[in-house]
Design a protein around this motif. Sequence first.
Motif, mmCIF file in Angstrom:
data_model
loop_
_atom_site.group_PDB
_atom_site.id
_atom_site.type_symbol
_atom_site.label_atom_id
_atom_site.label_comp_id
_atom_site.label_asym_id
_atom_site.label_seq_id
_atom_site.Cartn_x
_atom_site.Cartn_y
_atom_site.Cartn_z
ATOM 1 N N GLY A 173 0.962 -0.913 -0.141
ATOM 2 C CA GLY A 173 0.188 -0.216 -0.126
ATOM 3 C C GLY A 173 0.785 1.233 0.149
ATOM 4 N N SER A 174 0.398 2.664 0.168
ATOM 5 C CA SER A 174 0.986 3.574 -0.106
ATOM 6 C C SER A 174 -0.332 5.021 0.529
ATOM 7 N N ILE A 175 0.479 5.268 1.050
ATOM 8 C CA ILE A 175 0.131 6.212 2.203
ATOM 9 C C ILE A 175 -0.940 7.627 1.885
ATOM 10 N N LEU A 176 -0.755 7.880 0.407
ATOM 11 C CA LEU A 176 -0.896 8.660 -0.616
ATOM 12 C C LEU A 176 -2.621 8.217 -0.645
ATOM 13 N N ALA A 177 -3.225 6.994 -0.606
ATOM 14 C CA ALA A 177 -4.198 6.217 -0.528
ATOM 15 C C ALA A 177 -5.330 6.839 0.725
ATOM 16 N N TYR A 178 -4.745 7.022 1.549
ATOM 17 C CA TYR A 178 -4.994 7.711 2.847
ATOM 18 C C TYR A 178 -6.320 8.632 2.945
ATOM 19 N N PRO A 179 -4.955 9.874 2.679
ATOM 20 C CA PRO A 179 -5.984 11.170 2.512
ATOM 21 C C PRO A 179 -7.321 10.875 1.407
ATOM 22 N N LEU A 180 -7.393 10.049 0.710
ATOM 23 C CA LEU A 180 -8.319 10.177 -0.814
ATOM 24 C C LEU A 180 -9.725 9.138 -0.329
ATOM 25 N N THR A 238 9.800 10.682 1.135
ATOM 26 C CA THR A 238 8.486 9.911 1.299
ATOM 27 C C THR A 238 7.801 9.596 2.824
ATOM 28 N N ILE A 239 5.802 10.465 2.477
ATOM 29 C CA ILE A 239 5.238 9.841 3.923
ATOM 30 C C ILE A 239 5.149 8.611 5.068
ATOM 31 N N ARG A 240 6.141 8.515 5.544
ATOM 32 C CA ARG A 240 6.694 7.284 6.364
ATOM 33 C C ARG A 240 5.759 7.013 7.570
ATOM 34 N N TYR A 241 5.243 8.440 8.216
ATOM 35 C CA TYR A 241 3.878 8.260 9.368
ATOM 36 C C TYR A 241 3.099 9.335 9.505
ATOM 37 N N LEU A 242 1.754 9.739 9.708
ATOM 38 C CA LEU A 242 1.124 10.335 9.703
ATOM 39 C C LEU A 242 0.622 10.286 11.486
ATOM 40 N N ASN A 243 0.265 11.895 11.739
ATOM 41 C CA ASN A 243 -0.063 11.773 13.361
ATOM 42 C C ASN A 243 -1.768 12.619 13.098
ATOM 43 N N THR A 244 -1.873 11.771 13.739
ATOM 44 C CA THR A 244 -3.786 11.928 13.143
ATOM 45 C C THR A 244 -3.649 12.955 15.122
ATOM 46 N N ILE A 245 -5.128 13.241 14.570
ATOM 47 C CA ILE A 245 -5.931 13.869 16.228
ATOM 48 C C ILE A 245 -7.249 12.680 15.367
ATOM 49 N N ILE A 286 0.474 16.377 11.389
ATOM 50 C CA ILE A 286 1.757 16.269 11.285
ATOM 51 C C ILE A 286 2.004 14.535 10.245
ATOM 52 N N LYS A 287 3.203 15.865 9.098
ATOM 53 C CA LYS A 287 4.136 14.083 8.457
ATOM 54 C C LYS A 287 5.475 14.267 8.978
ATOM 55 N N GLU A 288 5.598 12.799 9.165
ATOM 56 C CA GLU A 288 6.782 12.446 9.130
ATOM 57 C C GLU A 288 7.399 11.719 8.132
ATOM 58 N N TYR A 289 8.948 12.211 7.639
ATOM 59 C CA TYR A 289 8.796 11.735 6.348
ATOM 60 C C TYR A 289 10.420 10.528 6.557
ATOM 61 N N SER A 290 10.768 10.235 5.362
ATOM 62 C CA SER A 290 11.222 8.880 5.574
ATOM 63 C C SER A 290 12.584 9.441 3.803
ATOM 64 N N GLN A 291 13.224 8.890 3.924
ATOM 65 C CA GLN A 291 14.063 8.864 2.949
ATOM 66 C C GLN A 291 14.154 7.298 1.939
ATOM 67 N N GLU A 292 13.645 6.646 2.634
ATOM 68 C CA GLU A 292 13.683 5.432 2.277
ATOM 69 C C GLU A 292 12.670 4.972 1.217
ATOM 70 N N GLY A 293 12.342 5.453 0.406
ATOM 71 C CA GLY A 293 10.999 6.094 -0.391
ATOM 72 C C GLY A 293 10.827 6.354 -1.850
ATOM 73 N N ASP A 294 10.127 6.293 -3.187
ATOM 74 C CA ASP A 294 10.655 7.410 -4.058
ATOM 75 C C ASP A 294 9.758 8.171 -4.408
ATOM 76 N N GLY A 295 8.756 9.042 -3.358
ATOM 77 C CA GLY A 295 7.955 10.415 -2.794
ATOM 78 C C GLY A 295 6.876 9.917 -3.194
ATOM 79 N N SER A 296 5.990 8.462 -3.811
ATOM 80 C CA SER A 296 4.956 8.052 -3.712
ATOM 81 C C SER A 296 5.103 7.146 -2.959
ATOM 82 N N VAL A 297 5.435 5.770 -2.603
ATOM 83 C CA VAL A 297 5.776 4.467 -2.573
ATOM 84 C C VAL A 297 6.765 4.151 -1.743
#
Length: 809
Positions: free
Chosen positions: A503-510, A618-625, A644-655
């Motif tokens: 999966g991809s975190i980009l699917a979550y807000p959609l 690339t987004i690694r975690y989403l902090n939510t309320i 808040i978005k937490e990022y990682s360099q271990e990805g391609d920007g989308s996955v």
Amino acid sequence: MHTKIIIYIFALLLVITVRIQNVYAATNWIKYSSYPVLSIGPLESWDSNAAASPSILFDGSIYKMWYMGYDGSKWRLGYASSNDGLSWIKYDNYILESTDISNYINVHNPSVTYNNNEYLLWYAASDKTINRIHINYSKSDDGLNWQSSVQEVLKPDYPWESFGNKGISFPRVIINNNTYYIWYGAYGEYNGKVNWRIGHATSTDGINWTKYPEPVLEADQNWENTAGRFGLGNPNVIVENGIYHMWYHADRDIGHATSPDGIHWMKDPDNPVLSPSYNPNTFDYQRVGDPFVIKKDDIYYMFYTGLDNNGRWQIGLATSESIPTPIISPTPISATPSIAPSPSLTPNPTLTITPSITVTPTILPTVTMNPRNKPLVIVPGLGASWNPKAIFSCNLQNSGEWKLAPYAYYAYKPLMRTLSENAHLTQDKDFYLYSYDWRNDLQTQAIDFKKYIDDILSKKPEGTKINLIGHSYGGLVIRSYLNNYPGTDKVDKVITVGTPHKGSILAYPLWENGEVWMNDIFMSVSVNQVINHCRIVRTFISPSINIPKILSKKEIVHLLIPSIENLLPTYDYLKKERKIIDTFTLKNQNLWLKTHIFNKNGYPHTTFITLSGANTKTIRYLNTIDITSKYRQNTAWEDGKPTIKEYSQEGDGSVLTLSSELEGVQNDIIAGNHGDIISKKEAIKKILSYVGFDNVLSITEETSAPESDNNLVISIDHHAKLQLTTPNLDSIISDDDIIAINNPKQGVYRLKITPYTKGLAYIHIMQLTKNTEPEYNNYAMYFNPENPINFTFPYYSNQIRGLKLIPVN
């Protein structure tokens, strides 16, 4: 209009019944550049609209080109010179125009030779409607100043040359032992068909010609558009080792044929040998034609004309290491030709047939395997396919035929060009691009993809296996097919590129709120089209209150794009109060991926390889309320609103890499974003090596895959021609009902819409800006093909109220 007419005239050819036994070596033409070697002139110059139909001579030190140019009112002939065949300097002005402007305003399609210290010119002349075409002759001492008197030397005589008012055109002349040989195009009726064909004649002086009574080449291959009235045109002939070679064009492409005598021709089974480019930004995207071939040191150079998206004809270059050399054994034929050139004809060395060229192109290594043994299918990502009728129907039952989206060309064209031009594969024969309805879930995708694969393999020898390359969501489409049909032995290798196997975190807000985050341009442009259009034009009945209602963005996604649910992450990716939330506790989960966990042992006949991108934010975690009661009313953000978005360099920007890899298979990683890993040189090299093309060089584009902060998108739900003029006066033309621009220039734009049919239509204009909600406006109006609609609108990256169309009378 005249520009289009004259190029349609560039298409002719006919075959006489003759049995020829031949063995061909494939011709592989490599385009020198995506830019022309001879461009149109500046505004208001004599060749400002077109520079086309080259005829070239080499005098031992200088390459000389004669060509035709168009300024919007008439065609003339011009001249250019070059020291290397690549960089050309134009003569200050045109060198020949019609002196009979009351009858024959246009002169075009030059053919120049040099004989007995004189330049000899044959060219076509026509009236202002490109009719009553005939061939004239002139000569010159310097190739620039031509005899002022007009001498008509070839006109229609036979029925196959004289249908309506068209006539004959496209002269190409060679000379040997004081005998002149011409091949030309003629428009007429033959065997019940009306179109352009190739004719032939000989002469002792270049003025008085004896014609062969029948056409010598005719349109009879599918690619030659035999259903229309175009046919074949602009024959270019050279003679090598006693064999005549002809290149010609037909509608959009260039073909090749060979002959023992210049009369009886056999077409190349690999036709067409040169086709338009995939990239809509190249000079030869729409058509290629007017081939002119010369040779140097066993390298063949084809100068040709290309048509771009803005209707401009310009001259380009392609090279090849070889041309097909058939073994030709003609059987006797009943017809007795009125002329019969000797098969031993050797071209005059001063002609354009075998001049020397100092250009040294990159020579590509020979592929050591037979690529046709295993067809290759490329499956693009979600949103990379386009079908405006289906998308704007707001109905999953309306699907139909899809094609690669115009805004997705940049990502897949380099790989496709490499396969076509460097690996010498033929699209839709050796390799395929599968365009599909990405709105559907993976269960539906599996069924549709099986039909596609079965159709390909039904045309191949029994036992043929196939190789599959899936980019992004395309990799999951492949997996859904293999999961639905376990035990299949049809697939040899599967290469997934940036595929979100977990999966991809980009699917979550959609899925949670109908929000499109702009990390993935395909998803951003395509999904926003569905959400924006269908919320406006379609209402739904609320079961609770039984009245029409406008659905929320989230409801539109759930109803019309169920594929998004199949992209939700299966790994832990949400936090609340900085603590990781177990994915299995969420209300919205990806049941397909969780119930189809990959196990390589389930695919005993198939090898899996993954390619992932890295070193990209690339987004690694989403902090939510927890969400407020306001949002609770429409069930938005059921699992928490991101803050808040937490990022990682271990990805391609989308996955993330942790998602794009599979357990127990070969997993490779390269630096790059989601588009880079399917389009960049290193990525293509790896992908090709996986399927056995280790020595094939990668073709990459001049521009990188767009990582844009802004996108301008214009679309309509009614089929029409869109023409957008940018602030710097560039023109973008689309027949796909959409125009998408990455990082658009700021300033005033002009939009012209020419409808093809009548009816109510919606125009959508949208600005997509990174990390912000899209700004868009929608306009409803009645379309009429007789009344094109013109607008202007200002675009500035900081405007906050969306884009507004201003009608222009």
